[in-house]
Design a protein around this motif. Sequence first.
Motif, PDB file in Angstrom:
ATOM      1  N   THR A  33       0.828  -1.194   0.000  1.00 50.81           N
ATOM      2  CA  THR A  33       0.000   0.000   0.000  1.00 50.81           C
ATOM      3  C   THR A  33       0.864   1.246   0.000  1.00 50.81           C
ATOM      4  O   THR A  33       0.590   2.223  -0.689  1.00 50.81           O
TER       5      THR A  33
ATOM      6  N   ALA B  59       2.866   5.438  -2.709  1.00 51.33           N
ATOM      7  CA  ALA B  59       2.685   6.735  -2.051  1.00 51.33           C
ATOM      8  C   ALA B  59       3.957   7.231  -1.370  1.00 51.33           C
ATOM      9  O   ALA B  59       3.987   8.373  -0.901  1.00 51.33           O
TER      10      ALA B  59
ATOM     11  N   LEU C  23       5.430  10.672  -2.432  1.00 52.00           N
ATOM     12  CA  LEU C  23       4.505  11.724  -2.016  1.00 52.00           C
ATOM     13  C   LEU C  23       4.622  11.985  -0.518  1.00 52.00           C
ATOM     14  O   LEU C  23       4.734  13.139  -0.081  1.00 52.00           O
TER      15      LEU C  23
ATOM     16  N   LYS D 207       6.083  15.338   1.311  1.00 56.72           N
ATOM     17  CA  LYS D 207       5.202  16.079   2.216  1.00 56.72           C
ATOM     18  C   LYS D 207       5.874  16.291   3.574  1.00 56.72           C
ATOM     19  O   LYS D 207       5.838  17.397   4.130  1.00 56.72           O
TER      20      LYS D 207
ATOM     21  N   GLN E 173       1.620  15.678  -7.289  1.00 55.22           N
ATOM     22  CA  GLN E 173       1.319  14.351  -6.767  1.00 55.22           C
ATOM     23  C   GLN E 173       0.185  14.389  -5.750  1.00 55.22           C
ATOM     24  O   GLN E 173      -0.656  13.497  -5.725  1.00 55.22           O
ATOM     25  N   GLU E 174       0.178  15.414  -4.925  1.00 52.66           N
ATOM     26  CA  GLU E 174      -0.870  15.523  -3.907  1.00 52.66           C
ATOM     27  C   GLU E 174      -2.232  15.713  -4.571  1.00 52.66           C
ATOM     28  O   GLU E 174      -3.220  15.077  -4.178  1.00 52.66           O
TER      29      GLU E 174
ATOM     30  N   ARG F 263      -3.078  14.767  -7.601  1.00 50.38           N
ATOM     31  CA  ARG F 263      -3.412  13.486  -8.262  1.00 50.38           C
ATOM     32  C   ARG F 263      -3.885  12.459  -7.239  1.00 50.38           C
ATOM     33  O   ARG F 263      -4.856  11.742  -7.459  1.00 50.38           O
ATOM     34  N   TRP F 264      -3.197  12.379  -6.085  1.00 46.78           N
ATOM     35  CA  TRP F 264      -3.563  11.414  -5.052  1.00 46.78           C
ATOM     36  C   TRP F 264      -4.976  11.689  -4.543  1.00 46.78           C
ATOM     37  O   TRP F 264      -5.772  10.779  -4.351  1.00 46.78           O
ATOM     38  N   ARG F 265      -5.308  12.953  -4.325  1.00 45.05           N
ATOM     39  CA  ARG F 265      -6.642  13.308  -3.839  1.00 45.05           C
ATOM     40  C   ARG F 265      -7.710  12.940  -4.863  1.00 45.05           C
ATOM     41  O   ARG F 265      -8.776  12.443  -4.511  1.00 45.05           O
TER      42      ARG F 265
ATOM     43  N   VAL G  67      -7.493  10.539  -7.221  1.00 45.79           N
ATOM     44  CA  VAL G  67      -7.598   9.077  -7.275  1.00 45.79           C
ATOM     45  C   VAL G  67      -8.285   8.543  -6.024  1.00 45.79           C
ATOM     46  O   VAL G  67      -9.157   7.658  -6.109  1.00 45.79           O
ATOM     47  N   SER G  68      -7.944   9.074  -4.862  1.00 55.62           N
ATOM     48  CA  SER G  68      -8.573   8.630  -3.611  1.00 55.62           C
ATOM     49  C   SER G  68     -10.076   8.877  -3.628  1.00 55.62           C
ATOM     50  O   SER G  68     -10.859   8.028  -3.186  1.00 55.62           O
TER      51      SER G  68
END
Length: 109
Positions: free
Chosen positions: A6, A10, A13, A17, A91-92, A94-96, A98-99
């Motif tokens: 998992t 990430a 990222l 951060k 990246q942040e 994109r992650w938000r 996708v999440s």
Amino acid sequence: MSKSDTLQGALPLLALKILGRRGPLHGYGIATQIEAMSDDVLNVEEGSLYPALHRMEEAGWIAAKWVTTENKRRARIYDITAAGRKQLAQQESRWRTVSAAVGHVLQRA
């Protein structure tokens, strides 16, 4: 899926951060911050962290330098660069996205 699986995607990222918020840290400091801030849900293994840091350094997202600690030990300290801050924002975002999409699928399925 294991915790390390998992985390794998990430990890850059999360490292960016942490460096963006905490400032320069050594690898162990980055790992412990990720683990602590995730309430020990995410386990950062050296075998994943240091290759990721090396890739990020090659990409110009972080800079590294050797320092001597208070205990007279050498440590490699990492800091985010301007390019790393730009990458972090991308990246942040994109992650938000996708999440949120995964959350929608989980709610509707």
